[in-house]
Write a protein that holds these residues in place. Sequence first.
Motif, PDB file in Angstrom:
ATOM      1  N   CYS A 305      40.828  66.638   4.545  1.00 52.32           N
ATOM      2  CA  CYS A 305      41.314  66.738   3.169  1.00 52.32           C
ATOM      3  C   CYS A 305      42.414  67.798   3.068  1.00 52.32           C
ATOM      4  O   CYS A 305      42.453  68.752   3.852  1.00 52.32           O
ATOM      5  N   THR A 321      48.372  60.417  -0.046  1.00 54.57           N
ATOM      6  CA  THR A 321      48.130  61.108  -1.321  1.00 54.57           C
ATOM      7  C   THR A 321      47.070  60.378  -2.140  1.00 54.57           C
ATOM      8  O   THR A 321      46.924  59.155  -2.054  1.00 54.57           O
ATOM      9  N   ASN A 322      46.319  61.175  -2.932  1.00 57.73           N
ATOM     10  CA  ASN A 322      45.307  60.642  -3.853  1.00 57.73           C
ATOM     11  C   ASN A 322      44.383  59.641  -3.157  1.00 57.73           C
ATOM     12  O   ASN A 322      44.216  58.499  -3.574  1.00 57.73           O
ATOM     13  N   SER A 323      43.755  60.107  -2.077  1.00 57.31           N
ATOM     14  CA  SER A 323      42.936  59.216  -1.252  1.00 57.31           C
ATOM     15  C   SER A 323      41.544  59.046  -1.833  1.00 57.31           C
ATOM     16  O   SER A 323      41.077  59.852  -2.634  1.00 57.31           O
ATOM     17  N   GLY A 327      40.344  62.539  -2.996  1.00 58.53           N
ATOM     18  CA  GLY A 327      40.868  62.603  -4.352  1.00 58.53           C
ATOM     19  C   GLY A 327      42.307  63.088  -4.388  1.00 58.53           C
ATOM     20  O   GLY A 327      43.130  62.732  -3.536  1.00 58.53           O
ATOM     21  N   THR A 328      42.629  63.909  -5.385  1.00 58.56           N
ATOM     22  CA  THR A 328      44.015  64.361  -5.573  1.00 58.56           C
ATOM     23  C   THR A 328      44.490  65.280  -4.450  1.00 58.56           C
ATOM     24  O   THR A 328      45.680  65.567  -4.351  1.00 58.56           O
ATOM     25  N   TYR A 329      43.597  65.788  -3.639  1.00 55.90           N
ATOM     26  CA  TYR A 329      44.018  66.638  -2.516  1.00 55.90           C
ATOM     27  C   TYR A 329      44.716  65.838  -1.423  1.00 55.90           C
ATOM     28  O   TYR A 329      45.480  66.378  -0.624  1.00 55.90           O
ATOM     29  N   GLY A 330      44.417  64.550  -1.360  1.00 56.79           N
ATOM     30  CA  GLY A 330      45.006  63.715  -0.326  1.00 56.79           C
ATOM     31  C   GLY A 330      44.309  63.892   1.021  1.00 56.79           C
ATOM     32  O   GLY A 330      43.520  64.822   1.227  1.00 56.79           O
TER      33      GLY A 330
END
Length: 378
Positions: A305, A321-323, A327-330
């Motif tokens: 992450c 990105t946005n995995s 999440g938003t951390y990618g």
Amino acid sequence: MPELRRLLARLLAVVALLLGGLTLAGAPIAQAAAPTAGPPVARTAGAEQAVRTATQAGGTTICGYTPVPTGWVIVSEQWSGCGGYGLFTIADASALTSVQACSNGPIPAGWVITAMQSGAGTCGSYPLYSLLKVTDQTVLQDCGQSPIPPGWVITAIQTVSPACGTYSTYTLVPLGDRTSVQACGNWPIPAGWVITAMQNGAGCGSYPLYSLLKVTTQTGLQVCGQSAVPSGWVITAIQTNSSACGTYGTYSIVQLTSQTSVQACANSPVPAGWVITAMQNGAGCGSYPLYSLLKVTTQTGLQVCGQSAVPSGWVITAIQTNSSACGTYGTYSIVKVTDQTSMQVCGPSTIPAGWVVTAQGSGAQCGIYVVYTITRSS
């Protein structure tokens, strides 16, 4: 005339040396006077031994601008002496176990204040302290302004204290070979101990009373949220507003031993050599996400992450990105640098020592970040 002044100054310096080794220039020289035992003792080289000799012969006094030797205390003061600096009587406490000393003097290491008197006259405007040497006691009563001996904890506080006035009286016990103890929350928790419960209004004045436990062979514990987490341990769950720890909550912690993966709350320290591979919200950690942690062992490529540390000697080669996992951390694809001679890495990556950037551009693999081509230079 200038030459005459210089000759006069030299003459005065010689006279001063003959009379007692005092220097006439600069700040006052610290001097110990022993009115009942011979001439004053010059506080120059070897001053501390000179003070000891004077004291053994019948006591000593020093001017207020004189440093008090280590292990000595001020036992009385006359402020009319030494040109307004005060004339202090001092005593060697090394052979004593208790002594009364003025509060403006040093407290020897290993001693505590057990009582104080204001307006006693002995110390002028300063309180007079009753000092006790810590030896083999198993419990002590000392004043709130007293040093706490290393390895001791406060177990109770008497806020209205006839002995110590507004400073309160503390009850102290040594940890010794204890593995659990109850201690007031106004003193640092000893290293290697954790807080397992707390009570308000339990004899510690305005401070909580903590139940402390020594970390020995345990591999799992329940601790309060304000407790330190021992090195090598992680938080695996959080019970908010618990009966044992109140609003601090209770943390479940485990020691990392042979594990290579573990789930830990995001407010937990991530041990060195571990990376974050996924996160979940609302998974038993209160307001914190739950992290999936993986130990870096023999792997040469990993998905981590974006908030994870990248191990030393690794580079970031792609960013999603946005995995779904992070999440938003990618999610970052990272690769261990081994025998490669050329690589493409993403902008947030560290350039390894011995490598140089030979080109840069853009590419879908790094999202919004620049793509660097790096080449091994040595």
